[in-house]
Design a protein around this motif. Structure first.
Motif, PDB file in Angstrom:
ATOM      1  N   LEU A  18     -10.094  -2.748 -11.001  1.00  0.00           N
ATOM      2  CA  LEU A  18     -11.400  -2.093 -10.877  1.00  0.00           C
ATOM      3  C   LEU A  18     -12.509  -2.980 -11.416  1.00  0.00           C
ATOM      4  N   GLU A  19     -12.287  -3.565 -12.566  1.00  0.00           N
ATOM      5  CA  GLU A  19     -13.297  -4.448 -13.153  1.00  0.00           C
ATOM      6  C   GLU A  19     -13.599  -5.619 -12.215  1.00  0.00           C
ATOM      7  N   ARG A  20     -12.562  -6.172 -11.616  1.00  0.00           N
ATOM      8  CA  ARG A  20     -12.744  -7.280 -10.675  1.00  0.00           C
ATOM      9  C   ARG A  20     -13.506  -6.824  -9.438  1.00  0.00           C
ATOM     10  N   ALA A  21     -13.163  -5.669  -8.914  1.00  0.00           N
ATOM     11  CA  ALA A  21     -13.838  -5.156  -7.721  1.00  0.00           C
ATOM     12  C   ALA A  21     -15.315  -4.901  -7.989  1.00  0.00           C
ATOM     13  N   ALA A  22     -15.631  -4.406  -9.182  1.00  0.00           N
ATOM     14  CA  ALA A  22     -17.027  -4.167  -9.536  1.00  0.00           C
ATOM     15  C   ALA A  22     -17.817  -5.470  -9.555  1.00  0.00           C
ATOM     16  N   HIS A  23     -17.198  -6.539 -10.044  1.00  0.00           N
ATOM     17  CA  HIS A  23     -17.872  -7.836 -10.063  1.00  0.00           C
ATOM     18  C   HIS A  23     -18.083  -8.378  -8.654  1.00  0.00           C
ATOM     19  N   LEU A  24     -17.228  -8.003  -7.753  1.00  0.00           N
ATOM     20  CA  LEU A  24     -17.346  -8.480  -6.378  1.00  0.00           C
ATOM     21  C   LEU A  24     -18.333  -7.662  -5.543  1.00  0.00           C
ATOM     22  N   HIS A  25     -18.461  -6.366  -5.837  1.00  0.00           N
ATOM     23  CA  HIS A  25     -19.166  -5.475  -4.921  1.00  0.00           C
ATOM     24  C   HIS A  25     -20.388  -4.771  -5.496  1.00  0.00           C
ATOM     25  N   LEU A  26     -20.568  -4.752  -6.817  1.00  0.00           N
ATOM     26  CA  LEU A  26     -21.694  -4.040  -7.401  1.00  0.00           C
ATOM     27  C   LEU A  26     -22.773  -5.015  -7.873  1.00  0.00           C
ATOM     28  N   LEU A  27     -24.008  -4.540  -7.822  1.00  0.00           N
ATOM     29  CA  LEU A  27     -25.143  -5.405  -8.117  1.00  0.00           C
ATOM     30  C   LEU A  27     -25.196  -5.799  -9.592  1.00  0.00           C
ATOM     31  N   ARG A  28     -24.875  -4.863 -10.491  1.00  0.00           N
ATOM     32  CA  ARG A  28     -24.940  -5.144 -11.931  1.00  0.00           C
ATOM     33  C   ARG A  28     -23.590  -4.820 -12.582  1.00  0.00           C
ATOM     34  N   PRO A  29     -22.572  -5.620 -12.313  1.00  0.00           N
ATOM     35  CA  PRO A  29     -21.229  -5.303 -12.818  1.00  0.00           C
ATOM     36  C   PRO A  29     -21.129  -5.289 -14.338  1.00  0.00           C
ATOM     37  N   ALA A  30     -22.023  -6.000 -15.023  1.00  0.00           N
ATOM     38  CA  ALA A  30     -21.972  -6.031 -16.487  1.00  0.00           C
ATOM     39  C   ALA A  30     -22.291  -4.669 -17.095  1.00  0.00           C
ATOM     40  N   MET A  31     -22.790  -3.739 -16.284  1.00  0.00           N
ATOM     41  CA  MET A  31     -23.085  -2.399 -16.793  1.00  0.00           C
ATOM     42  C   MET A  31     -21.817  -1.600 -17.098  1.00  0.00           C
ATOM     43  N   GLN A  32     -20.691  -1.995 -16.490  1.00  0.00           N
ATOM     44  CA  GLN A  32     -19.474  -1.220 -16.744  1.00  0.00           C
ATOM     45  C   GLN A  32     -18.927  -1.535 -18.140  1.00  0.00           C
ATOM     46  N   SER A  33     -18.152  -0.608 -18.682  1.00  0.00           N
ATOM     47  CA  SER A  33     -17.700  -0.735 -20.066  1.00  0.00           C
ATOM     48  C   SER A  33     -16.835  -1.969 -20.294  1.00  0.00           C
ATOM     49  N   GLY A  34     -15.907  -2.240 -19.421  1.00  0.00           N
ATOM     50  CA  GLY A  34     -15.053  -3.412 -19.586  1.00  0.00           C
ATOM     51  C   GLY A  34     -13.930  -3.194 -20.578  1.00  0.00           C
ATOM     52  N   HIS A  35     -13.135  -4.237 -20.757  1.00  0.00           N
ATOM     53  CA  HIS A  35     -11.883  -4.153 -21.496  1.00  0.00           C
ATOM     54  C   HIS A  35     -12.065  -3.724 -22.956  1.00  0.00           C
ATOM     55  N   LEU A  36     -12.969  -4.376 -23.698  1.00  0.00           N
ATOM     56  CA  LEU A  36     -13.091  -4.100 -25.130  1.00  0.00           C
ATOM     57  C   LEU A  36     -13.598  -2.677 -25.368  1.00  0.00           C
ATOM     58  N   GLN A  37     -14.704  -2.328 -24.757  1.00  0.00           N
ATOM     59  CA  GLN A  37     -15.257  -0.994 -24.961  1.00  0.00           C
ATOM     60  C   GLN A  37     -14.342   0.073 -24.373  1.00  0.00           C
ATOM     61  N   GLY A  38     -13.751  -0.233 -23.227  1.00  0.00           N
ATOM     62  CA  GLY A  38     -12.801   0.709 -22.644  1.00  0.00           C
ATOM     63  C   GLY A  38     -11.615   0.965 -23.550  1.00  0.00           C
ATOM     64  N   SER A  39     -11.164  -0.069 -24.236  1.00  0.00           N
ATOM     65  CA  SER A  39     -10.047   0.091 -25.179  1.00  0.00           C
ATOM     66  C   SER A  39     -10.442   0.994 -26.347  1.00  0.00           C
ATOM     67  N   LEU A  40     -11.682   0.853 -26.827  1.00  0.00           N
ATOM     68  CA  LEU A  40     -12.154   1.718 -27.900  1.00  0.00           C
ATOM     69  C   LEU A  40     -12.238   3.168 -27.430  1.00  0.00           C
ATOM     70  N   LEU A  41     -12.781   3.383 -26.229  1.00  0.00           N
ATOM     71  CA  LEU A  41     -12.881   4.741 -25.705  1.00  0.00           C
ATOM     72  C   LEU A  41     -11.497   5.364 -25.532  1.00  0.00           C
ATOM     73  N   ARG A  42     -10.568   4.565 -25.063  1.00  0.00           N
ATOM     74  CA  ARG A  42      -9.207   5.073 -24.893  1.00  0.00           C
ATOM     75  C   ARG A  42      -8.596   5.441 -26.250  1.00  0.00           C
ATOM     76  N   MET A  43      -8.798   4.582 -27.258  1.00  0.00           N
ATOM     77  CA  MET A  43      -8.205   4.856 -28.566  1.00  0.00           C
ATOM     78  C   MET A  43      -8.836   6.086 -29.211  1.00  0.00           C
TER      79      MET A  43
END
Length: 204
Positions: A18-43
């Motif tokens: 999903l993170e890779r697809a966002a970088h390929l297809h979305l205008l501002r992919p850096a807006m997504q949470s990503g691995h580090l923040q996603g890991s915190l949200l999951r924990m």
């Protein structure tokens, strides 16, 4: 950052794609949470074990699925995305995920739609329009159960929140929320300097 990520539990393969697809297809992919923040949200989700989670600002769905992946049996997250143009990308990723049965995806303005709902929540993640952060806070806090957790993203806003020379609407919105949350006796507040600033609020 590479060292931090290399010593953090690897992201689920579906989230990596999903993170890779966002970088390929979305205008501002850096807006997504990503691995580090996603890991915190999951924990945090795994620790709190909420049955009902609210999200405002779905974007790619990365944060949504990070939370959904740790929900207990019967847990649900409802996520609001105001930008209907985002639906074409995001809905297939949510509905095709291993956690699809835990996600309710709503297109529309949470400020208008959330008052029509009656459920309360044990956790909320807010990453919507920065100009509306104070309004989101006023709307969501009464719907959070005592002991519940609110999480607001981008609360340092690349340092602009603390820089009085910035007066744009988004910075002013974040600054107004930060000031209100810091002095609200109903919550305990902690700003983490993670990525662009992440504020945790525990409702007393």
């Amino acid at each position: 950052m590479d060292y931090v990520l290399s010593h953090t539990t690897p992201q689920h393969d579906y989230l990596r794609r999903l993170e890779r697809a966002a970088h390929l297809h979305l205008l501002r992919p850096a807006m997504q949470s990503g691995h580090l923040q996603g890991s915190l949200l999951r924990m945090l989700t795994a620790l709190i074990r909420p049955q009902r989670v609210l999200e405002i600002g779905t974007f790619s769905g990365y944060a949504t699925l990070s939370i959904a992946s740790a929900l207990p049996t019967g847990g649900r997250i409802v996520t609001f995305e105001v930008n209907d143009e985002q639906e074409e990308f995001t809905r297939p990723w949510l509905e095709g995920s291993p956690w699809a049965d835990k996600v309710e995806f709503v297109i529309g303005d949470a400020l208008e739609l959330l008052p029509q709902r009656t459920e309360t929540y044990q956790m909320a993640f807010i990453d919507g329009n920065k100009r509306d952060y104070a309004a989101y806070y006023d709307l969501v806090l009464p719907r959070i159960d005592a002991g519940g957790l609110l999480i607001f993203d981008n609360t340092l806003w690349s340092g602009r929140a603390a820089d009085p020379s910035y007066h744009d609407a988004q910075t002013l919105g974040i600054r107004a929320f930060n000031d209100r949350a810091a002095t609200d006796p109903r919550v305990e507040t902690l700003i983490l300097p993670l990525r662009d600033g992440l504020t945790l609020l525990r409702k007393k």
